[in-house]
Design a protein around this motif. Structure first.
Motif, PDB file in Angstrom:
ATOM      1  N   GLU A 194       0.837  -1.206   0.000  1.00  0.00           N
ATOM      2  CA  GLU A 194       0.000   0.000   0.000  1.00  0.00           C
ATOM      3  C   GLU A 194       0.869   1.253   0.000  1.00  0.00           C
ATOM      4  OE1 GLU A 194      -3.415   1.920  -0.404  1.00  0.00           O
ATOM      5  OE2 GLU A 194      -3.373  -0.253  -0.159  1.00  0.00           O
ATOM      6  N   GLU A 195       0.427   2.285  -0.700  1.00  0.00           N
ATOM      7  CA  GLU A 195       1.111   3.577  -0.709  1.00  0.00           C
ATOM      8  C   GLU A 195       0.654   4.343   0.533  1.00  0.00           C
ATOM      9  OE1 GLU A 195       3.714   6.351  -2.609  1.00  0.00           O
ATOM     10  OE2 GLU A 195       3.225   4.313  -3.212  1.00  0.00           O
ATOM     11  N   VAL A 196       1.607   4.835   1.356  1.00  0.00           N
ATOM     12  CA  VAL A 196       1.300   5.493   2.619  1.00  0.00           C
ATOM     13  C   VAL A 196       1.929   6.886   2.624  1.00  0.00           C
ATOM     14  CG1 VAL A 196       1.468   5.326   5.136  1.00  0.00           C
ATOM     15  CG2 VAL A 196       1.300   3.237   3.763  1.00  0.00           C
ATOM     16  N   GLU A 197       1.181   7.882   3.099  1.00  0.00           N
ATOM     17  CA  GLU A 197       1.694   9.247   3.165  1.00  0.00           C
ATOM     18  C   GLU A 197       2.864   9.327   4.147  1.00  0.00           C
ATOM     19  OE1 GLU A 197      -1.410  12.111   3.867  1.00  0.00           O
ATOM     20  OE2 GLU A 197      -2.755  11.070   2.507  1.00  0.00           O
ATOM     21  N   GLY A 198       3.787  10.238   3.873  1.00  0.00           N
ATOM     22  CA  GLY A 198       5.040  10.333   4.612  1.00  0.00           C
ATOM     23  C   GLY A 198       4.940  10.630   6.093  1.00  0.00           C
ATOM     24  N   GLN A 199       3.855  11.265   6.544  1.00  0.00           N
ATOM     25  CA  GLN A 199       3.769  11.607   7.960  1.00  0.00           C
ATOM     26  C   GLN A 199       3.426  10.415   8.853  1.00  0.00           C
ATOM     27  OE1 GLN A 199       1.540  12.675   5.663  1.00  0.00           O
ATOM     28  NE2 GLN A 199      -0.472  13.012   6.530  1.00  0.00           N
ATOM     29  N   PHE A 200       3.063   9.277   8.239  1.00  0.00           N
ATOM     30  CA  PHE A 200       2.668   8.116   9.020  1.00  0.00           C
ATOM     31  C   PHE A 200       3.836   7.166   9.232  1.00  0.00           C
ATOM     32  CE2 PHE A 200      -1.270   9.518   6.930  1.00  0.00           C
ATOM     33  CZ  PHE A 200      -1.982   9.858   8.075  1.00  0.00           C
ATOM     34  N   GLY A 201       3.914   6.611  10.437  1.00  0.00           N
ATOM     35  CA  GLY A 201       4.979   5.690  10.797  1.00  0.00           C
ATOM     36  C   GLY A 201       4.601   4.236  10.636  1.00  0.00           C
ATOM     37  N   GLU A 202       3.322   3.994  10.316  1.00  0.00           N
ATOM     38  CA  GLU A 202       2.903   2.620  10.041  1.00  0.00           C
ATOM     39  C   GLU A 202       1.819   2.624   8.975  1.00  0.00           C
ATOM     40  OE1 GLU A 202      -0.314   1.600  13.488  1.00  0.00           O
ATOM     41  OE2 GLU A 202       1.782   1.453  14.043  1.00  0.00           O
ATOM     42  N   CYS A 203       1.668   1.493   8.349  1.00  0.00           N
ATOM     43  CA  CYS A 203       0.712   1.341   7.256  1.00  0.00           C
ATOM     44  C   CYS A 203      -0.716   1.405   7.790  1.00  0.00           C
ATOM     45  CB  CYS A 203       0.961   0.016   6.550  1.00  0.00           C
ATOM     46  SG  CYS A 203      -0.221  -0.330   5.219  1.00  0.00           S
ATOM     47  N   TRP A 204      -1.542   2.206   7.160  1.00  0.00           N
ATOM     48  CA  TRP A 204      -2.946   2.320   7.570  1.00  0.00           C
ATOM     49  C   TRP A 204      -3.725   1.051   7.226  1.00  0.00           C
ATOM     50  CZ3 TRP A 204      -6.751   1.638   4.028  1.00  0.00           C
ATOM     51  CH2 TRP A 204      -6.409   1.772   2.690  1.00  0.00           C
ATOM     52  N   ASN A 205      -3.233   0.305   6.257  1.00  0.00           N
ATOM     53  CA  ASN A 205      -3.943  -0.882   5.773  1.00  0.00           C
ATOM     54  C   ASN A 205      -3.666  -2.130   6.625  1.00  0.00           C
ATOM     55  OD1 ASN A 205      -5.622  -2.291   3.861  1.00  0.00           O
ATOM     56  ND2 ASN A 205      -3.768  -3.105   2.941  1.00  0.00           N
ATOM     57  N   CYS A 206      -2.386  -2.381   6.912  1.00  0.00           N
ATOM     58  CA  CYS A 206      -2.052  -3.632   7.620  1.00  0.00           C
ATOM     59  C   CYS A 206      -1.341  -3.407   8.953  1.00  0.00           C
ATOM     60  CB  CYS A 206      -1.206  -4.533   6.727  1.00  0.00           C
ATOM     61  SG  CYS A 206       0.477  -3.939   6.465  1.00  0.00           S
ATOM     62  N   GLY A 207      -0.928  -2.170   9.237  1.00  0.00           N
ATOM     63  CA  GLY A 207      -0.279  -1.879  10.512  1.00  0.00           C
ATOM     64  C   GLY A 207       1.211  -2.115  10.555  1.00  0.00           C
ATOM     65  N   ALA A 208       1.810  -2.504   9.435  1.00  0.00           N
ATOM     66  CA  ALA A 208       3.260  -2.746   9.406  1.00  0.00           C
ATOM     67  C   ALA A 208       4.009  -1.419   9.577  1.00  0.00           C
ATOM     68  CB  ALA A 208       3.656  -3.398   8.082  1.00  0.00           C
ATOM     69  N   ALA A 209       5.154  -1.489  10.250  1.00  0.00           N
ATOM     70  CA  ALA A 209       5.975  -0.301  10.477  1.00  0.00           C
ATOM     71  C   ALA A 209       6.585   0.200   9.175  1.00  0.00           C
ATOM     72  CB  ALA A 209       7.085  -0.620  11.478  1.00  0.00           C
ATOM     73  N   ALA A 210       6.789   1.502   9.116  1.00  0.00           N
ATOM     74  CA  ALA A 210       7.456   2.102   7.963  1.00  0.00           C
ATOM     75  C   ALA A 210       8.875   1.578   7.873  1.00  0.00           C
ATOM     76  CB  ALA A 210       7.469   3.618   8.085  1.00  0.00           C
ATOM     77  N   PRO A 211       9.398   1.437   6.658  1.00  0.00           N
ATOM     78  CA  PRO A 211      10.794   0.980   6.538  1.00  0.00           C
ATOM     79  C   PRO A 211      11.736   2.013   7.141  1.00  0.00           C
ATOM     80  CG  PRO A 211       9.863   1.535   4.378  1.00  0.00           C
ATOM     81  CD  PRO A 211       8.775   1.680   5.381  1.00  0.00           C
ATOM     82  N   GLU A 212      12.851   1.528   7.659  1.00  0.00           N
ATOM     83  CA  GLU A 212      13.852   2.419   8.242  1.00  0.00           C
ATOM     84  C   GLU A 212      14.414   3.345   7.179  1.00  0.00           C
ATOM     85  OE1 GLU A 212      14.973   2.715  11.485  1.00  0.00           O
ATOM     86  OE2 GLU A 212      13.318   1.385  11.987  1.00  0.00           O
ATOM     87  N   LYS A 213      14.612   4.612   7.556  1.00  0.00           N
ATOM     88  CA  LYS A 213      15.206   5.571   6.623  1.00  0.00           C
ATOM     89  C   LYS A 213      16.698   5.394   6.636  1.00  0.00           C
ATOM     90  CE  LYS A 213      11.537   8.862   7.336  1.00  0.00           C
ATOM     91  NZ  LYS A 213      11.142  10.141   7.871  1.00  0.00           N
ATOM     92  N   THR A 214      17.281   5.474   5.468  1.00  0.00           N
ATOM     93  CA  THR A 214      18.738   5.296   5.379  1.00  0.00           C
ATOM     94  C   THR A 214      19.404   6.577   5.025  1.00  0.00           C
ATOM     95  OG1 THR A 214      18.511   4.569   3.082  1.00  0.00           O
ATOM     96  CG2 THR A 214      18.650   2.874   4.792  1.00  0.00           C
TER      97      THR A 214
END
Length: 108
Positions: free
Chosen positions: A88-108
């Protein structure tokens, strides 16, 4: 005693109270149950309010509230990201997926 902050969202007023108390400023929240009379009186009269107990602390509290609110407006929003679990495409201000609850990938 003086009012230094109000917000329709009780959670924001409670958060601000915690922040001020962490700086040693004693305060209290008024209109905690005001939502129950919303509709019977103007909504602006039932906003939860944060009051500083000592008038000597008011200038410091007002300055802190103003600075804190200014930093909220300047918060950086990262780019949109794709959920690694469901795609799912998730807006940048969110730290987890609105659809499944998975955490955002770590920023490198």
């Amino acid at each position: 005693m003086k009012k230094v902050y109000e917000n329709l969202e009780f959670a924001m007023v409670g958060h601000m109270k915690s922040l001020l108390e962490s700086k040693g400023i004693k305060c209290e929240i008024r209109n905690e149950g005001g939502v129950s009379v919303a509709g019977e009186v103007p909504f602006t009269q039932v906003y939860p309010e944060l009051w500083v107990l000592s008038n000597g602390d008011v200038p410091t509290a007002k300055k802190f509230v103003a600075e804190y609110r200014e930093t909220l407006g300047k918060a950086e929003v990262g780019p949109a990201w794709k959920c690694p679990s469901c795609g799912e495409e998730v807006e940048g201000q969110f730290g987890e997926c609105w659809n499944c609850g998975a955490a955002a990938p770590e920023k490198t």
